[in-house]
Design an enzyme around this catalytic site. Structure first.
Site, PDB file in Angstrom:
ATOM      1  N   ILE A 155       0.844  -1.197   0.000  1.00  0.00           N
ATOM      2  CA  ILE A 155       0.000   0.000   0.000  1.00  0.00           C
ATOM      3  C   ILE A 155       0.875   1.241   0.000  1.00  0.00           C
ATOM      4  O   ILE A 155       1.729   1.414   0.872  1.00  0.00           O
ATOM      5  CB  ILE A 155      -0.929   0.019   1.237  1.00  0.00           C
ATOM      6  CG1 ILE A 155      -1.778  -1.256   1.286  1.00  0.00           C
ATOM      7  CG2 ILE A 155      -1.829   1.257   1.217  1.00  0.00           C
ATOM      8  CD1 ILE A 155      -2.516  -1.439   2.592  1.00  0.00           C
ATOM      9  N   GLY A 185       7.674   4.648   0.558  1.00  0.00           N
ATOM     10  CA  GLY A 185       6.379   4.351   1.146  1.00  0.00           C
ATOM     11  C   GLY A 185       6.526   3.291   2.187  1.00  0.00           C
ATOM     12  O   GLY A 185       7.601   3.019   2.540  1.00  0.00           O
ATOM     13  N   SER A 186       5.691   2.647   2.759  1.00  0.00           N
ATOM     14  CA  SER A 186       4.512   2.948   3.478  1.00  0.00           C
ATOM     15  C   SER A 186       3.968   1.790   4.270  1.00  0.00           C
ATOM     16  O   SER A 186       4.260   1.736   5.415  1.00  0.00           O
ATOM     17  CB  SER A 186       3.493   3.601   2.593  1.00  0.00           C
ATOM     18  OG  SER A 186       2.910   2.694   1.751  1.00  0.00           O
ATOM     19  N   ARG A 187       3.263   0.793   3.689  1.00  0.00           N
ATOM     20  CA  ARG A 187       2.636  -0.237   4.502  1.00  0.00           C
ATOM     21  C   ARG A 187       2.411  -1.510   3.692  1.00  0.00           C
ATOM     22  O   ARG A 187       2.158  -1.456   2.494  1.00  0.00           O
ATOM     23  CB  ARG A 187       1.293   0.287   5.001  1.00  0.00           C
ATOM     24  CG  ARG A 187       0.674  -0.561   6.081  1.00  0.00           C
ATOM     25  CD  ARG A 187      -0.592   0.080   6.596  1.00  0.00           C
ATOM     26  NE  ARG A 187      -1.769  -0.681   6.277  1.00  0.00           N
ATOM     27  CZ  ARG A 187      -2.973  -0.165   6.096  1.00  0.00           C
ATOM     28  NH1 ARG A 187      -3.148   1.133   6.145  1.00  0.00           N
ATOM     29  NH2 ARG A 187      -4.001  -0.930   5.840  1.00  0.00           N
TER      30      ARG A 187
END
Length: 217
Positions: A155, A185-187
């Protein structure tokens, strides 16, 4: 060692670093200005370089456990409705990656890729409740020997602007191998069958391809 996704950016950053410092030398004779420009540009280059690092990991492949696909911190462990593929309840383990973490994504288990889909989307902050459904993301499902089908989802966040995913449907993959990269990023969310025992806790820091998220005895 650097990840292949960073080679172009690292080359451009190095060229900018050299050009900026050469230009400064021609423009001014002030030593403090030259050192200031050099220091700031050098720190910037090092930050870019560390983001694309790809350290070797002590991977011990085993079908009895699922490993963390990325480095980061566990921010959620809960039962949720997975709406894209399973369309039923699954056990979610969510890992948040800061800009300082290694951003290589690795296969959490060996098996066969059953589903691989990219979705365009927004760039909400990674911890936003709707980011998993509205942000840019990829969804990959692996058919494993012991856990059945497991799903992981890259994600993008507010800073991430590109997700790279190598998984191809029908591909036989090995636990711990590179499966992609999230640039700035991120997750990553991992969806496991309900009732799967979890070895990690919220707030725990995990290492991709090494930390066991779950293990069958």
């Amino acid at each position: 060692m650097f990840h292949k996704e960073g080679f172009k950016i690292l080359l451009v950053s190095l060229m900018l670093f050299i050009a900026l410092n050469l230009a400064t030398s021609f423009i001014t004779n002030l030593i403090w200005v030259k050192y200031t420009v050099f220091g700031i540009s050098f720190i910037f280059f090092i930050l870019v370089a560390q983001f694309f690092r790809n350290p070797k990991r002590g991977i011990l492949q085993n079908e009895n456990f699922v490993v963390a696909p990325v480095d980061g911190k566990v921010v959620a462990i809960e039962e949720v409705e997975e709406k894209e593929y399973f369309k039923d309840k699954r056990l979610l383990v969510s890992i948040f990656m800061s800009p300082l973490n290694v951003h290589v994504t690795r296969y959490p288990s060996s098996g066969e890729v059953k589903y691989s889909q990219y979705h365009k989307g927004k760039y909400l902050v990674a911890w936003h409740p709707k980011s998993s459904e509205e942000n840019e993301r990829t969804t990959v499902v692996i058919e494993t020997a012991k856990f059945g089908e497991i799903l992981y989802r890259q994600i993008a966040g507010a800073v991430a602007k590109r997700i790279v995913n190598y998984a191809v449907v029908g591909q036989k993959i090995n636990q711990g191998d590179d499966s992609g990269f999230i640039k700035f990023g991120s997750r990553v969310d991992v969806f496991l069958p309900i009732g799967t025992p979890v070895n990690v806790q919220i707030g725990e820091k995990v290492r991709g391809a090494e930390t066991k998220l779950t293990e069958l005895i």
